[in-house]
Design a protein around this motif. Structure first.
Motif, PDB file in Angstrom:
ATOM      1  N   LEU A 106       0.479  16.592  -8.973  1.00  0.00           N
ATOM      2  CA  LEU A 106       0.560  16.301  -7.541  1.00  0.00           C
ATOM      3  C   LEU A 106       0.813  17.582  -6.758  1.00  0.00           C
ATOM      4  O   LEU A 106       1.713  18.354  -7.085  1.00  0.00           O
ATOM      5  CB  LEU A 106       1.688  15.302  -7.273  1.00  0.00           C
ATOM      6  N   VAL A 107      -0.001  17.794  -5.721  1.00  0.00           N
ATOM      7  CA  VAL A 107       0.216  18.913  -4.808  1.00  0.00           C
ATOM      8  C   VAL A 107       1.081  18.450  -3.641  1.00  0.00           C
ATOM      9  O   VAL A 107       2.088  19.065  -3.316  1.00  0.00           O
ATOM     10  CB  VAL A 107      -1.122  19.478  -4.289  1.00  0.00           C
ATOM     11  N   ARG A 108       0.676  17.314  -3.031  1.00  0.00           N
ATOM     12  CA  ARG A 108       1.429  16.819  -1.871  1.00  0.00           C
ATOM     13  C   ARG A 108       0.985  15.407  -1.517  1.00  0.00           C
ATOM     14  O   ARG A 108      -0.179  15.060  -1.666  1.00  0.00           O
ATOM     15  CB  ARG A 108       1.205  17.745  -0.671  1.00  0.00           C
ATOM     16  N   ARG A 109       1.938  14.602  -1.059  1.00  0.00           N
ATOM     17  CA  ARG A 109       1.623  13.321  -0.454  1.00  0.00           C
ATOM     18  C   ARG A 109       1.326  13.535   1.025  1.00  0.00           C
ATOM     19  O   ARG A 109       1.832  14.461   1.643  1.00  0.00           O
ATOM     20  CB  ARG A 109       2.796  12.349  -0.591  1.00  0.00           C
ATOM     21  N   ALA A 160       2.018  -2.618 -13.669  1.00  0.00           N
ATOM     22  CA  ALA A 160       2.125  -1.578 -14.693  1.00  0.00           C
ATOM     23  C   ALA A 160       2.741  -0.307 -14.122  1.00  0.00           C
ATOM     24  O   ALA A 160       3.556   0.345 -14.774  1.00  0.00           O
ATOM     25  CB  ALA A 160       0.751  -1.290 -15.281  1.00  0.00           C
ATOM     26  N   LEU A 161       2.359   0.037 -12.886  1.00  0.00           N
ATOM     27  CA  LEU A 161       2.934   1.220 -12.255  1.00  0.00           C
ATOM     28  C   LEU A 161       4.429   1.046 -12.011  1.00  0.00           C
ATOM     29  O   LEU A 161       5.206   1.992 -12.092  1.00  0.00           O
ATOM     30  CB  LEU A 161       2.220   1.516 -10.927  1.00  0.00           C
ATOM     31  N   ARG A 162       4.835  -0.179 -11.713  1.00  0.00           N
ATOM     32  CA  ARG A 162       6.262  -0.449 -11.505  1.00  0.00           C
ATOM     33  C   ARG A 162       7.015  -0.562 -12.819  1.00  0.00           C
ATOM     34  O   ARG A 162       8.242  -0.611 -12.840  1.00  0.00           O
ATOM     35  CB  ARG A 162       6.441  -1.756 -10.716  1.00  0.00           C
ATOM     36  N   GLY A 163       6.263  -0.654 -13.923  1.00  0.00           N
ATOM     37  CA  GLY A 163       6.910  -0.780 -15.228  1.00  0.00           C
ATOM     38  C   GLY A 163       7.378  -2.178 -15.501  1.00  0.00           C
ATOM     39  O   GLY A 163       8.313  -2.405 -16.285  1.00  0.00           O
ATOM     40  N   GLU A 179       0.824  -1.206   0.000  1.00  0.00           N
ATOM     41  CA  GLU A 179       0.000   0.000   0.000  1.00  0.00           C
ATOM     42  C   GLU A 179       0.858   1.256   0.000  1.00  0.00           C
ATOM     43  O   GLU A 179       0.580   2.218  -0.719  1.00  0.00           O
ATOM     44  CB  GLU A 179      -0.935  -0.019   1.209  1.00  0.00           C
ATOM     45  N   ALA A 180       1.918   1.242   0.798  1.00  0.00           N
ATOM     46  CA  ALA A 180       2.826   2.393   0.830  1.00  0.00           C
ATOM     47  C   ALA A 180       3.524   2.571  -0.522  1.00  0.00           C
ATOM     48  O   ALA A 180       3.703   3.697  -0.992  1.00  0.00           O
ATOM     49  CB  ALA A 180       3.861   2.200   1.939  1.00  0.00           C
ATOM     50  N   HIS A 181       3.903   1.457  -1.135  1.00  0.00           N
ATOM     51  CA  HIS A 181       4.573   1.542  -2.434  1.00  0.00           C
ATOM     52  C   HIS A 181       3.612   2.026  -3.515  1.00  0.00           C
ATOM     53  O   HIS A 181       4.001   2.785  -4.423  1.00  0.00           O
ATOM     54  CB  HIS A 181       5.156   0.176  -2.814  1.00  0.00           C
ATOM     55  N   LEU A 182       2.354   1.624  -3.430  1.00  0.00           N
ATOM     56  CA  LEU A 182       1.346   2.115  -4.368  1.00  0.00           C
ATOM     57  C   LEU A 182       1.229   3.635  -4.292  1.00  0.00           C
ATOM     58  O   LEU A 182       1.105   4.309  -5.323  1.00  0.00           O
ATOM     59  CB  LEU A 182      -0.017   1.484  -4.072  1.00  0.00           C
ATOM     60  N   GLN A 183       1.267   4.148  -3.072  1.00  0.00           N
ATOM     61  CA  GLN A 183       1.184   5.599  -2.905  1.00  0.00           C
ATOM     62  C   GLN A 183       2.376   6.282  -3.568  1.00  0.00           C
ATOM     63  O   GLN A 183       2.218   7.291  -4.273  1.00  0.00           O
ATOM     64  CB  GLN A 183       1.131   5.959  -1.420  1.00  0.00           C
ATOM     65  N   GLU A 184       3.579   5.737  -3.354  1.00  0.00           N
ATOM     66  CA  GLU A 184       4.780   6.315  -3.970  1.00  0.00           C
ATOM     67  C   GLU A 184       4.692   6.275  -5.495  1.00  0.00           C
ATOM     68  O   GLU A 184       5.000   7.257  -6.181  1.00  0.00           O
ATOM     69  CB  GLU A 184       6.019   5.553  -3.510  1.00  0.00           C
ATOM     70  N   LEU A 185       4.272   5.119  -6.014  1.00  0.00           N
ATOM     71  CA  LEU A 185       4.212   4.959  -7.466  1.00  0.00           C
ATOM     72  C   LEU A 185       3.170   5.880  -8.097  1.00  0.00           C
ATOM     73  O   LEU A 185       3.408   6.477  -9.151  1.00  0.00           O
ATOM     74  CB  LEU A 185       3.901   3.502  -7.808  1.00  0.00           C
ATOM     75  N   LEU A 186       2.013   5.986  -7.454  1.00  0.00           N
ATOM     76  CA  LEU A 186       0.965   6.843  -8.014  1.00  0.00           C
ATOM     77  C   LEU A 186       1.365   8.309  -7.941  1.00  0.00           C
ATOM     78  O   LEU A 186       1.026   9.100  -8.832  1.00  0.00           O
ATOM     79  CB  LEU A 186      -0.354   6.608  -7.273  1.00  0.00           C
ATOM     80  N   ALA A 187       2.106   8.679  -6.899  1.00  0.00           N
ATOM     81  CA  ALA A 187       2.618  10.054  -6.808  1.00  0.00           C
ATOM     82  C   ALA A 187       3.606  10.338  -7.936  1.00  0.00           C
ATOM     83  O   ALA A 187       3.623  11.439  -8.508  1.00  0.00           O
ATOM     84  CB  ALA A 187       3.278  10.280  -5.455  1.00  0.00           C
ATOM     85  N   GLU A 188       4.422   9.335  -8.279  1.00  0.00           N
ATOM     86  CA  GLU A 188       5.396   9.499  -9.366  1.00  0.00           C
ATOM     87  C   GLU A 188       4.725   9.508 -10.735  1.00  0.00           C
ATOM     88  O   GLU A 188       5.192  10.171 -11.664  1.00  0.00           O
ATOM     89  CB  GLU A 188       6.425   8.373  -9.319  1.00  0.00           C
ATOM     90  N   HIS A 189       3.634   8.759 -10.850  1.00  0.00           N
ATOM     91  CA  HIS A 189       2.914   8.644 -12.127  1.00  0.00           C
ATOM     92  C   HIS A 189       1.491   9.169 -11.955  1.00  0.00           C
ATOM     93  O   HIS A 189       0.521   8.468 -12.213  1.00  0.00           O
ATOM     94  CB  HIS A 189       2.903   7.188 -12.587  1.00  0.00           C
ATOM     95  N   VAL A 190       1.381  10.415 -11.520  1.00  0.00           N
ATOM     96  CA  VAL A 190       0.089  10.990 -11.192  1.00  0.00           C
ATOM     97  C   VAL A 190      -0.816  11.093 -12.415  1.00  0.00           C
ATOM     98  O   VAL A 190      -2.047  11.165 -12.288  1.00  0.00           O
ATOM     99  CB  VAL A 190       0.281  12.372 -10.518  1.00  0.00           C
ATOM    100  N   GLU A 191      -0.233  11.040 -13.609  1.00  0.00           N
ATOM    101  CA  GLU A 191      -1.050  11.095 -14.824  1.00  0.00           C
ATOM    102  C   GLU A 191      -1.938   9.861 -14.960  1.00  0.00           C
ATOM    103  O   GLU A 191      -2.865   9.840 -15.785  1.00  0.00           O
ATOM    104  CB  GLU A 191      -0.148  11.223 -16.060  1.00  0.00           C
TER     105      GLU A 191
END
Length: 225
Positions: free
Chosen positions: A126-129, A213-216, A106-118
């Motif tokens: 992204l404004v802020r995590r 997919a988020l991890r590529g 779950e924490a990694h999902l948050q990081e990945l989605l913040a990096e790929h906010v599109e």
């Protein structure tokens, strides 16, 4: 937090009416102003409750003998608790809660989605995590292509509790004139049908996340098709 065990009856007066007959119950008054009525079942779910902002007034019932709690919200709805007998009444200072510690995925999902906010949509920024509110941090605060505020709650498995959590965040965030109007996105690897139905009913968009997919990367699982 105040804990009261009492023999009481409860009447809700508002858009609808509801009545709980006389019985022993736990009355829970939290620092955020919320008041909830619990029985010795239903897990964590209250029998009835009033969410903040609301105000508790303690007085006497019409008979002049029993205590009467009246909890009123800004819409004028009332939770009327008539107390016949109190067995326990205590207050406890719990302090500031550090918040939920997410598991690794779950924490990694948050990081990945913040990096790929599109992933949320074209033009999202992204404004802020961990955008802090009075009741805890929203996973991501973003702006869409039109510059409107969007709060994103991320789960590994999305259920009704997650939708309720995001709903509470949105209620608070929309009181801030610098942010409002704030819409919500409920993002998870899996979203239960009941949670999706509740989210749609409350105007919250659901997004199913593909972790690989988020991890590529491609999944290493064997597939039939």
């Amino acid at each position: 937090m105040r804990l009261v065990i009492a023999r009481c009856q409860v009447d809700y007066v508002g858009r609808l009416t509801a009545h709980l007959p006389l019985a022993r119950r736990l009355l829970l008054v939290k620092a955020d102003g919320s008041v909830s009525v619990h029985a010795d079942d239903r897990a964590y779910k209250p029998l009835n409750w009033m969410s903040p902002p609301c105000w508790l007034t303690e007085g006497k019932a019409e008979d002049g003998e029993r205590a009467l709690w009246v909890v009123t919200n800004k819409a004028g709805e009332e939770l009327r608790i008539t107390i016949e007998d109190i067995e326990h009444d205590s207050s406890h200072e719990l302090g500031i809660d550090p918040g939920l510690v997410k598991d690794g995925v779950e924490a990694h999902l948050q990081e990945l989605l913040a990096e790929h906010v599109e992933t949320l949509g074209q033009g999202y920024k992204l404004v802020r995590r961990e955008f802090m509110t009075a009741i805890g941090p929203v996973d991501l605060m973003c702006r869409d292509a039109d510059g409107a505020s969007v709060a994103v709650e991320i789960k590994r498995r999305g259920d009704i509790d997650g939708v309720e959590q995001l709903t509470r965040y949105l209620e608070l965030l929309n009181r801030d004139p610098l942010l409002a109007p704030v819409t919500g996105v409920f993002a998870a690897q899996q979203i239960k049908p009941q949670a999706k139905t509740l989210a749609v009913d409350r105007g919250i968009r659901c997004l199913t996340l593909d972790y690989d997919a988020l991890r590529g990367t491609e999944s290493n699982e064997f597939r039939l098709f």
